[in-house]
Design an enzyme around this catalytic site. Sequence first.
Site, PDB file in Angstrom:
ATOM      1  N   HIS A 207       0.807  -1.231   0.000  1.00 37.09           N
ATOM      2  CA  HIS A 207       0.000   0.000   0.000  1.00 37.09           C
ATOM      3  C   HIS A 207       0.834   1.274   0.000  1.00 37.09           C
ATOM      4  O   HIS A 207       0.281   2.370  -0.058  1.00 37.09           O
ATOM      5  CB  HIS A 207      -0.908   0.030   1.242  1.00 37.09           C
TER       6      HIS A 207
HETATM    7  C1  UD1 Z   1      -1.401   5.907   5.707  1.00 36.86           C
HETATM    8  C2  UD1 Z   1      -0.056   6.368   6.226  1.00 36.86           C
HETATM    9  C3  UD1 Z   1       0.963   5.271   6.073  1.00 36.86           C
HETATM   10  C4  UD1 Z   1       0.490   3.971   6.690  1.00 36.86           C
HETATM   11  C5  UD1 Z   1      -0.905   3.619   6.199  1.00 36.86           C
HETATM   12  C6  UD1 Z   1      -1.429   2.460   6.986  1.00 36.86           C
HETATM   13  C7  UD1 Z   1       0.380   8.778   5.913  1.00 36.86           C
HETATM   14  C8  UD1 Z   1       1.184   9.772   5.146  1.00 36.86           C
HETATM   15  N1  UD1 Z   1       0.442   7.513   5.461  1.00 36.86           N
HETATM   16  O1  UD1 Z   1      -1.250   5.647   4.317  1.00 36.86           O
HETATM   17  O2  UD1 Z   1       2.158   5.649   6.730  1.00 36.86           O
HETATM   18  O3  UD1 Z   1       1.383   2.959   6.344  1.00 36.86           O
HETATM   19  O4  UD1 Z   1      -1.789   4.728   6.400  1.00 36.86           O
HETATM   20  O5  UD1 Z   1      -2.411   1.754   6.306  1.00 36.86           O
HETATM   21  O6  UD1 Z   1      -0.273   9.140   6.852  1.00 36.86           O
HETATM   22  N2  UD1 Z   1      -8.841   5.280   1.718  1.00 36.86           N
HETATM   23  C9  UD1 Z   1     -10.094   4.737   1.660  1.00 36.86           C
HETATM   24  N3  UD1 Z   1     -10.650   4.260   2.803  1.00 36.86           N
HETATM   25  C10 UD1 Z   1     -10.012   4.279   3.992  1.00 36.86           C
HETATM   26  C11 UD1 Z   1      -8.713   4.817   4.029  1.00 36.86           C
HETATM   27  C12 UD1 Z   1      -8.149   5.329   2.879  1.00 36.86           C
HETATM   28  O7  UD1 Z   1     -10.733   4.697   0.610  1.00 36.86           O
HETATM   29  O8  UD1 Z   1     -10.584   3.817   4.997  1.00 36.86           O
HETATM   30  C13 UD1 Z   1      -8.252   5.818   0.469  1.00 36.86           C
HETATM   31  C14 UD1 Z   1      -8.504   7.302   0.343  1.00 36.86           C
HETATM   32  O9  UD1 Z   1      -8.954   7.575  -0.933  1.00 36.86           O
HETATM   33  C15 UD1 Z   1      -7.134   7.931   0.482  1.00 36.86           C
HETATM   34  C16 UD1 Z   1      -6.179   6.790   0.113  1.00 36.86           C
HETATM   35  O10 UD1 Z   1      -6.870   5.585   0.448  1.00 36.86           O
HETATM   36  O11 UD1 Z   1      -6.968   9.040  -0.336  1.00 36.86           O
HETATM   37  C17 UD1 Z   1      -4.893   6.832   0.897  1.00 36.86           C
HETATM   38  O12 UD1 Z   1      -5.186   6.960   2.287  1.00 36.86           O
HETATM   39  P1  UD1 Z   1      -4.235   7.812   3.236  1.00 36.86           P
HETATM   40  O13 UD1 Z   1      -4.756   7.787   4.607  1.00 36.86           O
HETATM   41  O14 UD1 Z   1      -3.946   9.133   2.616  1.00 36.86           O
HETATM   42  O15 UD1 Z   1      -2.867   7.040   3.160  1.00 36.86           O
HETATM   43  P2  UD1 Z   1      -2.516   5.513   3.371  1.00 36.86           P
HETATM   44  O16 UD1 Z   1      -2.008   4.956   2.095  1.00 36.86           O
HETATM   45  O17 UD1 Z   1      -3.632   4.810   4.027  1.00 36.86           O
HETATM   46  N1  UDP Z   2      -3.452  -5.345   8.585  1.00 37.57           N
HETATM   47  C1  UDP Z   2      -4.762  -5.682   8.821  1.00 37.57           C
HETATM   48  N2  UDP Z   2      -5.562  -5.936   7.751  1.00 37.57           N
HETATM   49  C2  UDP Z   2      -5.114  -5.874   6.473  1.00 37.57           C
HETATM   50  C3  UDP Z   2      -3.761  -5.538   6.243  1.00 37.57           C
HETATM   51  C4  UDP Z   2      -2.952  -5.267   7.325  1.00 37.57           C
HETATM   52  O1  UDP Z   2      -5.180  -5.766   9.968  1.00 37.57           O
HETATM   53  O2  UDP Z   2      -5.897  -6.104   5.559  1.00 37.57           O
HETATM   54  C5  UDP Z   2      -2.608  -5.050   9.742  1.00 37.57           C
HETATM   55  C6  UDP Z   2      -1.258  -5.719   9.696  1.00 37.57           C
HETATM   56  O3  UDP Z   2      -1.337  -6.956  10.304  1.00 37.57           O
HETATM   57  C7  UDP Z   2      -0.392  -4.742  10.440  1.00 37.57           C
HETATM   58  C8  UDP Z   2      -1.097  -3.414  10.367  1.00 37.57           C
HETATM   59  O4  UDP Z   2      -2.342  -3.668   9.731  1.00 37.57           O
HETATM   60  O5  UDP Z   2      -0.351  -5.055  11.781  1.00 37.57           O
HETATM   61  C9  UDP Z   2      -0.214  -2.467   9.666  1.00 37.57           C
HETATM   62  O6  UDP Z   2      -0.920  -1.575   8.956  1.00 37.57           O
HETATM   63  P1  UDP Z   2      -0.453  -1.146   7.537  1.00 37.57           P
HETATM   64  O7  UDP Z   2       0.276  -2.222   6.874  1.00 37.57           O
HETATM   65  O8  UDP Z   2      -1.638  -0.598   6.887  1.00 37.57           O
HETATM   66  O9  UDP Z   2       0.507   0.100   7.869  1.00 37.57           O
HETATM   67  P2  UDP Z   2       2.052   0.277   8.197  1.00 37.57           P
HETATM   68  O10 UDP Z   2       2.423  -0.676   9.272  1.00 37.57           O
HETATM   69  O11 UDP Z   2       2.806   0.068   6.935  1.00 37.57           O
HETATM   70  O12 UDP Z   2       2.142   1.685   8.626  1.00 37.57           O
END
Ligand code: UD1
Ligand code: UDP
Length: 361
Positions: A207
Site C-alpha cells: 500500500h
Molecule cells: C497511511 C499512512 C501510512 C500507513 C498507512 C497504513 C500517511 C502519510 N500515510 O497511508 O504511513 O502505512 O496509512 O495503512 O499518513 N482510503 C479509503 N478508505 C479508507 C482509508 C483510505 O478509501 O478507509 C483511500 C482514500 O482515498 C485515500 C487513500 O486511500 O486518499 C490513501 O489513504 P491515506 O490515509 O492518505 O494514506 P494511506 O495509504 O492509508
Molecule cells: N493489517 C490488517 N488488515 C489488512 C492488512 C494489514 O489488519 O488487511 C494489519 C497488519 O497486520 C499490520 C497493520 O495492519 O499489523 C499495519 O498496517 P499497515 O500495513 O496498513 O501500515 P504500516 O504498518 O505500513 O504503517
Amino acid sequence: MKVVTVVGARPQFIKAAVVSHELRKRHQEILVHTGQHYDYNMSEQFFEELEIPTPDYNLGISGGTHAQMTGKMMIGIEEVLMKEQPDWLLVYGDTNSTLAAALAAAKLHIPVCHVEAGARVHNRTNPEELNRICTDHISTLLLASTLSGYEEMAYEGLQDRGVVVGDPMYDAFLEYSSKLSIQNITLKLLAGGEAKVPPVFYYLTCHREENTREDKDLLEIFKATEMLDAPTIYPVHPRNKARALRLQEAYQFGKILLTEPVGYLESACLVKNAKKIVTDSGGLQREAFFAGKKCVTILDFVCWPETMVSGRNELSSPNAEEIIKKLEHEQFVDDTYQPFGDGHSAVKIVEAMEQHYGGGK
Ligand code: UD1
Ligand code: UDP
C-alpha cells in the site's frame, strides 16, 4: 494524568488498543480519531475486535493532499486540545495524523509523548520519514520501540528525551494473534463472493506511496505470485483497489486471491499460518519476524534493521525475479533474539509518561 490520544490510521488503532487498556487503569484518556482511515474494515472493525474504547471525538478528516489533510487535522485537533487541556498528548508512529496532532499540541505548549520515536529510514522522499523527524523534534518524551531507534536519536541530539520501551505491536501480536483459528476465516473477495483460506499460501500486503504511483510495481509483484508454488492472499488497501482489480482482469492472474482488507485478528492469524510473506508494510515486517516467517520487503530502504538478520527479512525492488530469488533464500530463526521487548511495552509506556509527568511543561 489526563491524556489526549490521537489516532487515525490502521496501525495506530492496533498500538492504541494495548496502550489504551493499560492507560485507563489509572488515568483519564480522551480518544480522538482524526478520520484518516474511515471504511468499516479499515477502522471500526479494529475498534470492535480489539475492544478499543469508542473515540470521544471523530474529526472525519481524510483524503486530499498531504498538506490539505495535515492542515485540516491540525485545526480540528487544536480545538479539542484547547477544550480538554490535557497533561499529555499521546501519538503513535508516523502518519499525517501523528504529525498534525504533535504540531497542534506543541504550539499550545502541551507535552507530546511519541511512541515509535527514533525510527528512521534515512530517505526524505518517504512521506512518513518527514512525519517521524518533525514529530520527534517537537516531542517531550520520545519512546523508542527498539535500541536502534534510541541510537538514532543521538544523531539528532534527541537522546536525552528518549526511553526504550519495546514495541506495542509485539504486545498486540502476543495478545491477539491466537484469537482466531485459520479454518474460521472467510475471505471476502474483491470481485465479489467468498473463499476459504487455502491450506498453503503466501501473504502479501502492498500500500505504500512508493509502490502505488504507477501500475508497473504492482504488476511485477503480481507476476511474482504467478511463479510461486502456492496461492497468495492479498487483502487490498483501498488505495490500490481499482488498480489491483484492473491488473488481475487484464493479465488473468490465477494464483492471487484479491480480498477486502481484513481485520487485525484475521491478519495476525494469516501471518502465523502463511508460508512466507511479501509486504511493504512496517507493521507486517515486524509481525513476520514475531511469527518467525520469512519476509521479503518491497522497498529500497530499511524500516526495522532488527528484522534484517539471518535472512529473515530482505529488501527487494518490485521485480518478479528478484522477489522470487529473495523468497527462496534460507532464513535462520533464533528464538532467543527478541529486539522488540518482552511484550509489556504498554506498561512501560504508561510508566514513562508517569515518570515524566509535569516535567515537560
Ligand atoms: C497511511 C499512512 C501510512 C500507513 C498507512 C497504513 C500517511 C502519510 N500515510 O497511508 O504511513 O502505512 O496509512 O495503512 O499518513 N482510503 C479509503 N478508505 C479508507 C482509508 C483510505 O478509501 O478507509 C483511500 C482514500 O482515498 C485515500 C487513500 O486511500 O486518499 C490513501 O489513504 P491515506 O490515509 O492518505 O494514506 P494511506 O495509504 O492509508
Ligand atoms: N493489517 C490488517 N488488515 C489488512 C492488512 C494489514 O489488519 O488487511 C494489519 C497488519 O497486520 C499490520 C497493520 O495492519 O499489523 C499495519 O498496517 P499497515 O500495513 O496498513 O501500515 P504500516 O504498518 O505500513 O504503517
